[in-house]
Design an enzyme around this catalytic site. Structure first.
Site, mmCIF file in Angstrom:
data_model
loop_
_atom_site.group_PDB
_atom_site.id
_atom_site.type_symbol
_atom_site.label_atom_id
_atom_site.label_comp_id
_atom_site.label_asym_id
_atom_site.label_seq_id
_atom_site.Cartn_x
_atom_site.Cartn_y
_atom_site.Cartn_z
ATOM 1 C CB SER A 42 -107.570 -65.682 -9.180
ATOM 2 O OG SER A 42 -107.917 -64.318 -9.386
ATOM 3 C CG ASP A 331 -107.009 -63.425 -17.318
ATOM 4 O OD1 ASP A 331 -106.909 -62.391 -16.618
ATOM 5 O OD2 ASP A 331 -107.041 -64.568 -16.821
ATOM 6 C CG HIS A 334 -105.846 -63.059 -13.328
ATOM 7 N ND1 HIS A 334 -106.895 -63.694 -13.980
ATOM 8 C CD2 HIS A 334 -106.141 -63.094 -12.004
ATOM 9 C CE1 HIS A 334 -107.780 -64.109 -13.085
ATOM 10 N NE2 HIS A 334 -107.340 -63.748 -11.873
#
Length: 383
Positions: A42, A331, A334
């Site tokens: 991600s 977040d 990340h």
């Protein structure tokens, strides 16, 4: 954190030899911009998971992409650019397009491609509870499809030369800890000691990078793990409430040392292989320990205050911080666009300093493609 980073890279700035007869082939063989292939999770995903209908690892929510083109979500798990986007700009190239956005007949298969998928790990079982994702093995198979499509367009010789001179950026391994070994309901953390788990990971990476080498990869930058014990989602698990988890950071340090030894061994064994470990650990730790040095104010919690939220993502109900440039983390997992800029700057400087990369003059934010359509909108593009 994927990882990130990142994100890791193989570069050749020479013109591809062997001109072909088609216009697409001629364009591929005369371009002097490096071809960049990105593999990852991600931290590097730029929209592949948007095409996976059943995937639970998506970030198609308002706030994601707020600092990207037009301010809407693109499949990037951050408020703006990924490290890969910024690195591509530094090489004078546009950001590699999501693999699942391509038809294998598109001319775009001749340029950079991003195979990264949120939730992915080195191990195929990592991320299994996200239902649908592209593991590293699947990403390598996807690259093989791209190679075959290139051969069909420009011939085997030109395709091989393009791949031999490409940048391979690999950022995986974080999920194998955060969403596997450290999860009490995942078998690997029960079956293996940590030494055994690292052995399993190294055997897996050895096989995977050897497979990429046989497909033509020569220059590979593999991103070492960041200090995973200091990301917001891990800090909230500490007994002291908000401290870094030292044991998890130790795992990351041990992984990085083993990966460095593995890459050096592969370089000695595989003719022409130039595989390097990018030091993401020290870069991110510096951001965490001394955020003010780089213009940040907060490095222990996330901009949208979702550290304890299930999933750790910035949902539409989240309250954003007043200034996103103040926060290292976007977040619970990340890094922010601003932090990604600092990380990319350091990684690029290290690459140039190693002598393995020749700098180019493109350092501005990359040309941005439109956000990818959801999975059901273009099923014909699925390979």
């Amino acid at each position: 954190m994927a990882a990130a980073l990142a994100a890791m890279v193989v570069l050749a700035l020479r013109t591809v030899a062997g001109a072909a007869s088609t216009p697409a082939a001629a364009a591929a063989t005369t371009s002097r911009s490096p071809v960049i292939y990105i593999f990852g999770d991600s931290m590097s995903d730029v929209g592949n998971n948007n095409y996976l209908l059943l995937s639970l690892a998506k970030c198609n929510y308002p706030w994601y992409g707020i600092d990207y083109k037009n301010g809407y979500p693109t499949g990037r798990f951050t408020n703006g650019r990924t490290i890969g986007d910024i690195m591509a700009a530094k090489f004078g190239s546009p950001p590699p397009v999501p693999f699942l956005s391509l038809y294998m007949t598109d001319d775009e298969v001749l340029g950079g491609v991003n195979f990264a998928s949120g939730g992915a790990g080195l191990l195929n079982e990592t991320g299994i509870y996200f239902v649908q994702y592209l593991s590293f093995d699947s990403q390598i198979s996807s690259f093989e499809q791209i190679k075959n499509a290139m051969i069909a367009k420009i011939g085997k010789k030109a395709a091989e030369e393009t791949i031999n001179g490409a940048i391979f950026q690999i950022g995986l391994g974080s999920n194998d800890y955060v969403n596997n070994f450290l999860r009490p309901f995942m078998a690997d953390g029960i079956v293996y000691t940590h030494d055994e788990f690292i052995g399993l990971l190294m055997d897996t990476i050895d096989r995977q990078l050897t497979r990429l080498y046989k497909l033509g990869a020569r220059h590979i930058w593999f991103s070492g793990l960041a200090p995973l014990g200091c990301i917001p989602s891990q800090r909230v698990l500490s007994d002291g409430g908000g401290e870094c988890l030292d044991d998890v950071n130790t795992y990351a340090i041990q992984f990085n040392a083993a990966a460095k030894d593995l890459l050096e061994g592969l370089n000695a064994k595989l003719p022409g292989a130039r595989m390097y470990l990018s030091d993401c650990y020290s870069i991110v730790m510096e951001l965490i320990d001394h955020p003010e040095k780089h213009g940040f104010k907060t490095s222990h919690t996330s901009c949208c205050d979702v550290d304890t939220t299930v999933g750790g993502l910035c949902l539409p109900t989240a309250q954003l911080c007043a200034d996103r440039r103040d926060f290292v983390f976007w977040d619970a997992y990340h890094t922010s666009d601003a932090a990604n800029q600092v990380i990319a700057d350091r990684l690029f400087a290290d690459m140039v300093g190693s002598g393995a990369v020749v700098p180019r003059n493109g350092t501005s934010p990359p040309r941005v493609v439109s956000a990818p359509a959801p999975a059901h909108a273009s099923p014909a593009r699925m390979p």
